[in-house]
Design a protein around this motif. Structure first.
Motif, PDB file in Angstrom:
ATOM      1  N   UNK A  74       2.748  15.200  -9.313  1.00 17.90           N
ATOM      2  CA  UNK A  74       1.744  15.176  -8.584  1.00 17.90           C
ATOM      3  C   UNK A  74       0.485  14.460  -9.025  1.00 17.90           C
ATOM      4  N   UNK A  75       0.832  13.800 -10.018  1.00 11.18           N
ATOM      5  CA  UNK A  75      -0.359  12.932 -10.704  1.00 11.18           C
ATOM      6  C   UNK A  75      -0.869  11.731 -10.269  1.00 11.18           C
ATOM      7  N   UNK A  76       0.208  11.117  -9.322  1.00  8.06           N
ATOM      8  CA  UNK A  76       0.008   9.721  -8.607  1.00  8.06           C
ATOM      9  C   UNK A  76       0.077  10.003  -7.061  1.00  8.06           C
ATOM     10  N   UNK A  77      -0.826   9.340  -6.514  1.00  5.84           N
ATOM     11  CA  UNK A  77      -1.036   9.271  -5.023  1.00  5.84           C
ATOM     12  C   UNK A  77       0.282   8.608  -4.212  1.00  5.84           C
ATOM     13  N   UNK A  78       0.966   9.251  -3.276  1.00  6.19           N
ATOM     14  CA  UNK A  78       2.026   8.523  -2.781  1.00  6.19           C
ATOM     15  C   UNK A  78       1.540   8.146  -1.184  1.00  6.19           C
ATOM     16  N   UNK A  79       2.288   7.060  -0.815  1.00  4.79           N
ATOM     17  CA  UNK A  79       2.266   6.592   0.559  1.00  4.79           C
ATOM     18  C   UNK A  79       3.507   5.893   0.890  1.00  4.79           C
ATOM     19  N   UNK A  80       3.682   5.853   2.236  1.00  6.93           N
ATOM     20  CA  UNK A  80       4.845   5.048   2.762  1.00  6.93           C
ATOM     21  C   UNK A  80       4.560   3.594   3.072  1.00  6.93           C
ATOM     22  N   UNK A  81       3.118   3.320   2.989  1.00  6.25           N
ATOM     23  CA  UNK A  81       2.599   2.141   3.656  1.00  6.25           C
ATOM     24  C   UNK A  81       2.580   1.174   2.560  1.00  6.25           C
ATOM     25  N   UNK A  82       3.290   0.409   2.291  1.00 10.50           N
ATOM     26  CA  UNK A  82       2.997  -0.752   1.024  1.00 10.50           C
ATOM     27  C   UNK A  82       1.932  -1.564   1.339  1.00 10.50           C
ATOM     28  N   UNK A  83       1.545  -1.617   2.464  1.00  9.50           N
ATOM     29  CA  UNK A  83       0.231  -2.447   2.469  1.00  9.50           C
ATOM     30  C   UNK A  83      -1.214  -1.625   2.127  1.00  9.50           C
ATOM     31  N   UNK A  84      -0.917  -0.372   2.136  1.00  6.56           N
ATOM     32  CA  UNK A  84      -2.069   0.478   1.789  1.00  6.56           C
ATOM     33  C   UNK A  84      -2.317   0.254   0.419  1.00  6.56           C
ATOM     34  N   UNK A  85      -1.153   0.276  -0.363  1.00  9.58           N
ATOM     35  CA  UNK A  85      -1.240  -0.102  -1.881  1.00  9.58           C
ATOM     36  C   UNK A  85      -1.896  -1.399  -2.179  1.00  9.58           C
ATOM     37  N   UNK A  86      -1.270  -2.409  -1.501  1.00  5.98           N
ATOM     38  CA  UNK A  86      -1.804  -3.857  -1.730  1.00  5.98           C
ATOM     39  C   UNK A  86      -3.387  -4.303  -1.386  1.00  5.98           C
ATOM     40  N   UNK A  87      -3.855  -3.443  -0.503  1.00  4.78           N
ATOM     41  CA  UNK A  87      -5.441  -3.586  -0.112  1.00  4.78           C
ATOM     42  C   UNK A  87      -6.081  -2.310  -0.540  1.00  4.78           C
TER      43      UNK A  87
END
Length: 453
Positions: A74-87
């Motif tokens: 639980x120390x890292x934010x997770x998302x299914x949207x790779x573009x969210x990470x990229x931007x």
């Protein structure tokens, strides 16, 4: 004036403490991504000391969020949207380890457009879209680093750019695909044919269910393209590489090579010539006593010939989760050190030199000049001299002729080692040889590489 060393170090300590943590967003948490997370967490203090600042994974994009949570907690934010990470504004550098050449291109270009550095282990992406990606990075003044995309645990990009920076590189040659090297090792050591060796590689996890990229030489060609760009300052020319895999290689040729004092390796070769650059991947004969011939199993090795340093060789694991992670994190350390430095000073910056607009041409196959191995099936053992004479008539220099050792189910075979000859001339000679009455079947040919200075 004397200054107390404690006093002189204290401001430096305060300055280091003020340096902001490098915040990493990662796309993909598979084999390489999970290895990167583990190594970052396990060696956090050592990595921070070497980078001069902390490096923290803050966000991960994954298809399976439940599996990802099991890896990073639980120390890292997770998302299914790779573009969210990229931007995302809270990400300084994007690590792309998802693979592929379609969506990955969009993610990387989006990260660059948002002023983020990029670290990737995706050799296919760079080989196919590298020119576009590196041009975008140059325009935005950000780093694109890719040590993990070339030779996994071997820091060959650093060697070419830093350790050999004073040199004019003459050639680079490497065993840069662990799967094919494992298969060739099994064919030699256990006398297996290609299909049986491939099946064993798949059973042990060295080869994918669809191993085409590996066994057809495509993976090695992707990596060779990046090596050549760094060695010679040329654009990425994957489409021009001559690529031959090992699917047609016969066990009899592996055995005959051993008889002549050679071993067969799938070698990527980039060699500078007066008329251009050889850029080729193919199975070749290497002298059995040569260091490159001792690279077995899934291991990789790269040899470089340069004018000042001479011959240097680099050896290491050709696959593995944490082995690739080692290279990915080394790139992150470079980004941590160089972030904020003028773009022209970035060491792992562009995949090609900024001035290389009209690169050396890639030589066509017919113009490549090497020695060759030929295996010629004949009707009778006494036809060995007729084969040698047929090659001499075509001006092919013959250095050695021998009869292959007898093998069950295999008829008489004449083995020939030629001197250096252009591929086009050899092709014509083999075509003429094939038509001779003494020849009882298809002639097998392979190149021979001495890998000498």
């Amino acid at each position: 004036m004397y200054r107390d060393p404690v006093e002189s170090l204290e401001p430096l300590h305060h300055r280091q403490a003020a340096i902001r943590t490098l915040r990493v967003g990662m796309i993909g948490i598979g084999t390489v991504g999970s290895g990167t997370f583990r190594v970052l967490a396990r060696n956090r203090a050592d990595i921070a000391a070497r980078a001069g600042r902390s490096i923290e994974l803050v966000m991960v994009a994954a298809r399976n969020l439940e599996r990802a949570a099991g890896i990073v907690g639980d120390s890292v934010a997770l998302t299914a949207d790779a573009m969210h990470v990229a931007t995302h504004p809270d990400v300084d550098v994007v690590v792309e380890v998802a693979g592929g050449t379609g969506p990955a291109r969009d993610w990387v270009l989006a990260a660059i457009a948002h002023g983020k550095h990029v670290v990737t282990a995706n050799k296919a992406l760079l080989a196919v879209h590298g020119a576009e990606i590196f041009a975008a990075a140059r325009e935005k003044g950000v780093i694109v680093a890719y040590e993990g995309a070339v030779a996994v645990s071997i820091p060959i990009i650093k060697a070419l750019r830093e350790g050999l920076a004073a040199n004019r590189i003459e050639w680079v040659a490497g065993i840069i695909n662990g799967t094919t090297n494992f298969i060739l090792s099994k064919m030699r050591d256990e006398g297996l044919d290609f299909a049986a060796a491939l099946a064993q590689a798949q059973a042990l996890g060295y080869a994918e269910a669809d191993p085409s990229f590996d066994i057809e030489g495509i993976d090695a060609a992707h990596k060779l393209t990046l090596l050549a760009a760094n060695a010679f300052g040329m654009p990425l020319r994957f489409a021009d590489a001559q690529v031959e895999g090992i699917t047609a290689l016969q066990g009899v040729d592996v055995a005959c090579a051993e008889q002549l004092g050679y071993r067969i390796k799938l070698l990527g070769v980039a060699r500078r010539q007066a008329a251009g650059v050889e850029l080729r991947v193919q199975p070749v004969l290497v002298p059995a006593a040569h260091l490159m011939a001792q690279v077995n199993g899934s291991m990789n090795a790269v040899m470089v010939k340069s004018d000042a340093a001479g011959l240097t060789m680099y050896y290491g694991a050709g696959a593995g989760s944490e082995q690739t992670a080692s290279a990915v994190i080394a790139d992150l350390v470079d980004v941590a050190r160089l972030d904020g430095v003028h773009a022209a000073q970035h060491v792992p910056h562009l995949g090609v030199h900024a001035h290389a607009t009209n690169a050396l041409a890639v030589l066509p196959r017919a113009a490549v000049y090497t020695s060759h191995y030929l295996r010629v099936p004949v009707h009778a053992l006494d036809q060995i001299q007729a084969i040698a004479a047929g090659l001499a008539e075509r001006k092919v220099p013959v250095h050695q002729v021998a009869l292959a050792a007898e093998r069950p189910g295999v008829g008489p075979q004449v083995l020939v080692l030629t001197g250096p000859v252009e591929q086009g001339a050899l092709d014509l000679a083999v075509h003429a040889l094939q038509a001779r009455a003494e020849v009882a079947g298809p002639v097998s040919t392979l190149r021979v590489e001495s890998l000498e200075g």
